[in-house]
Design a protein around this motif. Sequence first.
Motif, short mmCIF file in Angstrom:
data_model
loop_
_atom_site.label_atom_id
_atom_site.label_comp_id
_atom_site.label_asym_id
_atom_site.label_seq_id
_atom_site.Cartn_x
_atom_site.Cartn_y
_atom_site.Cartn_z
N HIS A 61 -56.76 -50.82 -19.10
CA HIS A 61 -57.58 -52.05 -19.08
C HIS A 61 -58.86 -51.90 -18.21
O HIS A 61 -59.33 -53.23 -18.09
CB HIS A 61 -56.84 -53.38 -18.78
N GLU A 62 -59.04 -51.05 -17.94
CA GLU A 62 -60.64 -50.93 -17.13
C GLU A 62 -61.55 -50.61 -18.28
O GLU A 62 -60.92 -49.84 -19.30
CB GLU A 62 -60.39 -49.37 -16.17
N ILE A 75 -62.78 -54.57 -15.15
CA ILE A 75 -61.58 -54.69 -16.00
C ILE A 75 -61.99 -55.54 -17.30
O ILE A 75 -62.95 -56.17 -17.00
CB ILE A 75 -60.46 -55.33 -15.10
N SER A 76 -61.19 -55.37 -18.19
CA SER A 76 -61.28 -56.19 -19.29
C SER A 76 -60.84 -57.59 -19.20
O SER A 76 -60.36 -58.15 -18.15
CB SER A 76 -60.24 -55.54 -20.46
N ALA A 79 -57.17 -58.01 -19.10
CA ALA A 79 -56.68 -57.71 -17.65
C ALA A 79 -56.74 -58.74 -16.71
O ALA A 79 -56.05 -59.26 -15.77
CB ALA A 79 -57.38 -56.44 -16.94
N GLN A 80 -58.05 -59.60 -16.77
CA GLN A 80 -58.34 -60.45 -15.74
C GLN A 80 -57.68 -61.95 -16.12
O GLN A 80 -57.33 -62.56 -15.14
CB GLN A 80 -60.01 -60.87 -15.58
N LEU A 116 -56.58 -50.01 -9.56
CA LEU A 116 -57.65 -49.86 -10.10
C LEU A 116 -57.74 -48.30 -10.42
O LEU A 116 -57.50 -47.61 -9.53
CB LEU A 116 -58.93 -50.28 -9.79
N CYS A 142 -66.26 -60.90 -16.47
CA CYS A 142 -65.90 -59.47 -16.04
C CYS A 142 -66.62 -58.40 -16.78
O CYS A 142 -66.38 -57.03 -16.20
CB CYS A 142 -64.31 -59.47 -16.63
#
Length: 177
Positions: A61-62, A75-76, A79-80, A116, A142
């Motif tokens: 998800h980066e 991050i996507s 993810a957040q 990460l 993000c």
Amino acid sequence: MAVAAAAAWRGLWRVGLGGPPRAFLAVSPLARPGCGSALAGRGLGTSPALLLAARRFTDKHEWIAVENSIGTVGISNFAQEALGDVVYCSLPEIGTKLNKQDEFGALESVKAASELYSPLTGEVTEINTALADNPGLVNKSCYQDGWLIKVTVDNPSELDELMSEDAYEKYIKSMED
């Protein structure tokens, strides 16, 4: 002709050398800045600035958007949202050399902590110093103000191994099913 031009622009995006003229960019009127979603559910959101440097995604998800051989990493939205309110960001020092998939830091939230991972091989050229005082930018924006690091792109072919926005959206949907 249009297909060949689009393929050429995609090739230029991959190595950070440009993109299509703004006239070719289509942005949904439903899109909002930052992590807003023009897509149903957990969308990716779309910003005109980052359309020029198309985001590519990892399965962790980066995301990375490359422009002029420098990749901006974050991050996507997925993810957040999963992390919740980010309260602390641990980021590497400028000059740190990273290999693809190396751990480069962590985000801590009220719910959890998450490592990460670098989407590409390169050297850290900049960190988002605004996150030290305002880590919540990762949640609020993000894909824009909440980016994490900038890195050189040492091996542009690694971009081909990452997911496009469409492929990432399908990946997220498959996880939710």
